[in-house]
Design a protein around this motif. Sequence first.
Motif, PDB file in Angstrom:
ATOM      1  N   ILE A 135       4.950   5.003   2.856  1.00  0.00           N
ATOM      2  CA  ILE A 135       5.143   6.001   3.713  1.00  0.00           C
ATOM      3  C   ILE A 135       5.959   5.588   5.031  1.00  0.00           C
ATOM      4  O   ILE A 135       6.955   6.236   5.614  1.00  0.00           O
TER       5      ILE A 135
ATOM      6  N   SER B  14       0.574   5.593  -4.492  1.00  0.00           N
ATOM      7  CA  SER B  14      -0.458   4.667  -4.235  1.00  0.00           C
ATOM      8  C   SER B  14      -1.288   4.140  -5.415  1.00  0.00           C
ATOM      9  O   SER B  14      -1.389   4.940  -6.323  1.00  0.00           O
TER      10      SER B  14
ATOM     11  N   THR C 191      -1.370   9.841   5.347  1.00  0.00           N
ATOM     12  CA  THR C 191       0.205  10.471   5.394  1.00  0.00           C
ATOM     13  C   THR C 191       0.689  10.551   6.654  1.00  0.00           C
ATOM     14  O   THR C 191       1.856  10.629   6.896  1.00  0.00           O
TER      15      THR C 191
ATOM     16  N   ASN D 234      -4.166   2.450  -4.711  1.00  0.00           N
ATOM     17  CA  ASN D 234      -5.622   2.143  -4.169  1.00  0.00           C
ATOM     18  C   ASN D 234      -6.593   2.363  -5.391  1.00  0.00           C
ATOM     19  O   ASN D 234      -6.146   2.986  -6.275  1.00  0.00           O
TER      20      ASN D 234
ATOM     21  N   VAL E  19       2.674  16.574   0.835  1.00  0.00           N
ATOM     22  CA  VAL E  19       1.661  15.764   0.002  1.00  0.00           C
ATOM     23  C   VAL E  19       1.559  16.742  -1.206  1.00  0.00           C
ATOM     24  O   VAL E  19       1.548  18.021  -1.168  1.00  0.00           O
TER      25      VAL E  19
ATOM     26  N   GLU F 103      -1.125  10.697  -4.684  1.00  0.00           N
ATOM     27  CA  GLU F 103      -2.404  11.481  -5.676  1.00  0.00           C
ATOM     28  C   GLU F 103      -1.994  11.922  -6.922  1.00  0.00           C
ATOM     29  O   GLU F 103      -2.483  12.638  -7.711  1.00  0.00           O
TER      30      GLU F 103
ATOM     31  N   GLY G  54      -2.383  -1.230  -3.446  1.00  0.00           N
ATOM     32  CA  GLY G  54      -0.683  -1.248  -3.493  1.00  0.00           C
ATOM     33  C   GLY G  54      -0.014   0.053  -3.454  1.00  0.00           C
ATOM     34  O   GLY G  54      -0.628   1.022  -3.465  1.00  0.00           O
TER      35      GLY G  54
ATOM     36  N   THR H 182      -4.717  16.708   4.183  1.00  0.00           N
ATOM     37  CA  THR H 182      -4.493  15.538   3.426  1.00  0.00           C
ATOM     38  C   THR H 182      -5.136  14.333   4.045  1.00  0.00           C
ATOM     39  O   THR H 182      -5.909  14.577   4.991  1.00  0.00           O
ATOM     40  N   PHE H 183      -4.998  13.286   3.420  1.00  0.00           N
ATOM     41  CA  PHE H 183      -5.788  11.895   3.955  1.00  0.00           C
ATOM     42  C   PHE H 183      -4.907  11.409   5.124  1.00  0.00           C
ATOM     43  O   PHE H 183      -3.621  11.637   5.143  1.00  0.00           O
TER      44      PHE H 183
ATOM     45  N   THR I 254       0.319   3.408   2.047  1.00  0.00           N
ATOM     46  CA  THR I 254       0.778   3.608   3.594  1.00  0.00           C
ATOM     47  C   THR I 254       2.079   3.139   4.036  1.00  0.00           C
ATOM     48  O   THR I 254       2.732   3.572   4.822  1.00  0.00           O
TER      49      THR I 254
ATOM     50  N   LYS J 189      -7.178   5.508  -7.159  1.00  0.00           N
ATOM     51  CA  LYS J 189      -6.077   6.411  -7.460  1.00  0.00           C
ATOM     52  C   LYS J 189      -6.232   6.715  -9.088  1.00  0.00           C
ATOM     53  O   LYS J 189      -7.037   5.815  -9.746  1.00  0.00           O
TER      54      LYS J 189
ATOM     55  N   ASP K  62       4.715  12.646  -0.325  1.00  0.00           N
ATOM     56  CA  ASP K  62       3.413  11.949  -0.588  1.00  0.00           C
ATOM     57  C   ASP K  62       2.852  12.012  -2.003  1.00  0.00           C
ATOM     58  O   ASP K  62       1.995  12.946  -2.085  1.00  0.00           O
TER      59      ASP K  62
ATOM     60  N   TRP L 239     -10.319  17.203   1.900  1.00  0.00           N
ATOM     61  CA  TRP L 239      -9.753  16.505   3.046  1.00  0.00           C
ATOM     62  C   TRP L 239      -9.979  17.378   4.130  1.00  0.00           C
ATOM     63  O   TRP L 239      -9.823  18.742   4.202  1.00  0.00           O
TER      64      TRP L 239
ATOM     65  N   SER M 271       0.831  -1.309  -0.064  1.00  0.00           N
ATOM     66  CA  SER M 271       0.026  -0.101   0.042  1.00  0.00           C
ATOM     67  C   SER M 271       0.964   1.182  -0.183  1.00  0.00           C
ATOM     68  O   SER M 271       1.948   1.070   0.315  1.00  0.00           O
TER      69      SER M 271
HETATM   70  C1  LIG Z   1      -4.366   7.161  -1.030  1.00  0.00           C
HETATM   71  C2  LIG Z   1      -3.674   8.073  -0.050  1.00  0.00           C
HETATM   72  C3  LIG Z   1      -2.704   7.464   0.561  1.00  0.00           C
HETATM   73  C4  LIG Z   1      -2.682   6.080   1.003  1.00  0.00           C
HETATM   74  O1  LIG Z   1      -2.331   5.073   0.030  1.00  0.00           O
HETATM   75  P1  LIG Z   1      -2.831   3.704   0.259  1.00  0.00           P
HETATM   76  O2  LIG Z   1      -2.401   2.872  -0.931  1.00  0.00           O
HETATM   77  O3  LIG Z   1      -4.239   3.691   0.303  1.00  0.00           O
HETATM   78  O4  LIG Z   1      -2.511   3.173   1.650  1.00  0.00           O
HETATM   79  C5  LIG Z   1      -1.660   8.441   1.283  1.00  0.00           C
HETATM   80  N1  LIG Z   1      -1.602   9.607   1.016  1.00  0.00           N
HETATM   81  C6  LIG Z   1      -2.456  10.353   0.305  1.00  0.00           C
HETATM   82  C7  LIG Z   1      -2.675  11.822   0.095  1.00  0.00           C
HETATM   83  C8  LIG Z   1      -3.588   9.506  -0.423  1.00  0.00           C
HETATM   84  O5  LIG Z   1      -4.490  10.236  -1.053  1.00  0.00           O
END
Ligand SMILES: *Cc1c(COP(=O)(O)O)cnc(C)c1O
Length: 386
Positions: free
Chosen positions: A81, A200, A106, A202, A150, A179, A212, A102-103, A78, A205, A176, A334, A76
């Motif tokens: 990071i 990411s 981060t 996810n 980010v 996105e 991943g 951010t989400f 995450t 994205k 980060d 966010w 992922s």
């Molecule tokens: C999606 C996202 C993540 C996390 O990614 P994952 O693959 O879901 O763990 C981290 N930071 C930001 C800003 C994101 O949008």
Amino acid sequence: MCISFFKERRELSNSITAKERVFLSSPHMSDEGYEMQYVQEAFDTNWIAPLGENVNKFERELAEKVDSKDAAALSSGTAAIHLALKAADVGEGDIVFCSTLTFSATANPIIYQNAIPVFIDSDYKTWNMCPDALEEAFKKYPEVKAVILVHLYGLSADMDRIVELCKKHNVALIEDAAESLGTYYKGQHTGTFGDYGIFSFNGNKIITTSGGGMLVSNNEERISKARFWATQSRDRARHYQHSELGFNYRMSNVSAGIGRGQLKVLDQRVEKKNDIYQFYKRELSGLEGVEFMPMNEWDRPNYWLSAITLTGNVRPVDIFEALEAENIESRPVWKPMHMQPFFEKYDFVGTDISEKLFENGVCLPSDTKITDEQLNRVAEIIKGLW
Ligand SMILES: *Cc1c(COP(=O)(O)O)cnc(C)c1O
């Protein structure tokens, strides 16, 4: 009772097909079926797991795409990071400056490492980490260990100033770029300015592996160390021997196959996201109180999400509700980390800019599978509120 249950179900599913949901951003596999070809190869060779050819090649192909020396494919963004912080030697009690807008992914890994986040405000010019607030934070916490910023919604942060500040203070910089795959700052890919960058894959994205992430760096030694940590820190020995704490963070060979296929259509996706943004801009920018996310001369964004702010009588919630009534997904910007119940005890440097962006922001449906008809419907619904 059974019959009426099924009848109800049928009616429900009919009404869903009648107004198919329009998503904010959903998985979009290639028309050519590239992903299935690579996944099929994994099946044919029985390299379902662990690792295998797709993982190695996905790492190489992504590193080439963003022009980084090396990359480690992980489970992922995450996880990426988390390992970036570890690679930067962030540990117990260390201070880490982190973008507040951010989400939570981060910021969470800072806590995994028992380190201490200090949240940094945005500026209106980029919506990303404000260099002035960062400078102020360096004065307040000269002992800071790392900075994690980010690139929100595919817009790049003000990298020249931030890189200069981090160099001056000799502090590791982590980007980060979850996105912002496909976003360039002055011609250089985001995620490659700092010591480490993360992406990411996810499901929401710009490209996805079903789940991943990727850690990139020009420091090949650190990347190979991250691969080691990600596979339970197994020492080179016949028996299972561990001299360090390990993690189960590696990407599977099946996921990597999807990623290789998706990488081939990344440029197409950016183009479509750009079209969506231009459409909204044409349709909505005349409305009173509507402002679009900022574009800077240095930016070549991937337009992951088209976002606006509202400062007139129409409020974000009016848009969320009007669209939801038509089965169309939209989201707030966010909610800043320093306003989150879990994180509010940590320090924050800045003013009310990220808070205002959160209060006034709307992320519009930016799905690359969206049709012209659906886009027009979204615009009509929104314009109807004025
Ligand atoms: C999606 C996202 C993540 C996390 O990614 P994952 O693959 O879901 O763990 C981290 N930071 C930001 C800003 C994101 O949008």
